[in-house]
Write a protein that holds these residues in place. Sequence first.
Motif: not given
Length: 243
Positions: A175-185, A193-202, A207-211
């Motif tokens: 995604y855009s540099p701004e979104i990728e930065k927020k993902i990494k944060e 919270i979840f360890g490796d149970i769920f894909p953190a990036r997804w 969360i960024l989508d407000g789902d």
Amino acid sequence: MSHTIALAGNPNTGKSTLFNLLTGLKQHTGNWPGKTVLRAEGELKTEKHVYKVIDLPGTYSLYSNSADEEVARDYIIFEKPDIALVVVDATSLERNLNIALQVLEMTDRAVLCVNLIDEARKRGIHIDKEALSKQLGIPVVLISAREKIGIIQLLKTIDRMIEGKLITKGYKIKYSPEIEKKIKELEPEIKHIFGDIFPARWIALRILDGDKKLLESLKAYIQNQQFSSEKHPSAQGGCCHGV
């Protein structure tokens, strides 16, 4: 030992036809817990393995826009099928690949099943499955469930994946540099919270989508799994709290 296969894909891709072909009479239907959405489940036996096959509702996305989408998304994320078999229409491949890319954000254990290949050939459409497989990082199989074309190859591919003979590394959208930065944060907190149970990036993307519906599902999962506050001190708060 029984393994699980989840069939995902857009409506009218022949997904249910493939499900019926794979499971025959060894299937039953009901509703998903707490939903009016139909659940179809069956058994597939190959020469080497036994599989439980779940026909997920046909959807155009895996967000929270409908009960069907929530069911399909939650099954892939929470039930973690051994293989996500993404069924797409060979005559509308570009449009269908949207859901395939969404699945690959959730799991690498996927196979792209390009159905209706007989119709595509009649229209002069050629699909380079090797190039597509290389681009997506997962196996690609060309089939026609209706004409029973490519089914043996599909079964062999499923068995090889279960046996660890196929290495997958699903394509991830950048995604855009701004979104990728927020993902990494967000990713470190999600992993805390979840360890490796769920894909953190997804999860970060959702969360960024407000789902909010996904966040509710995650909280319910935490409660159902009885995550202890001692082992997961942020489980009641953290990134999912108050969003």
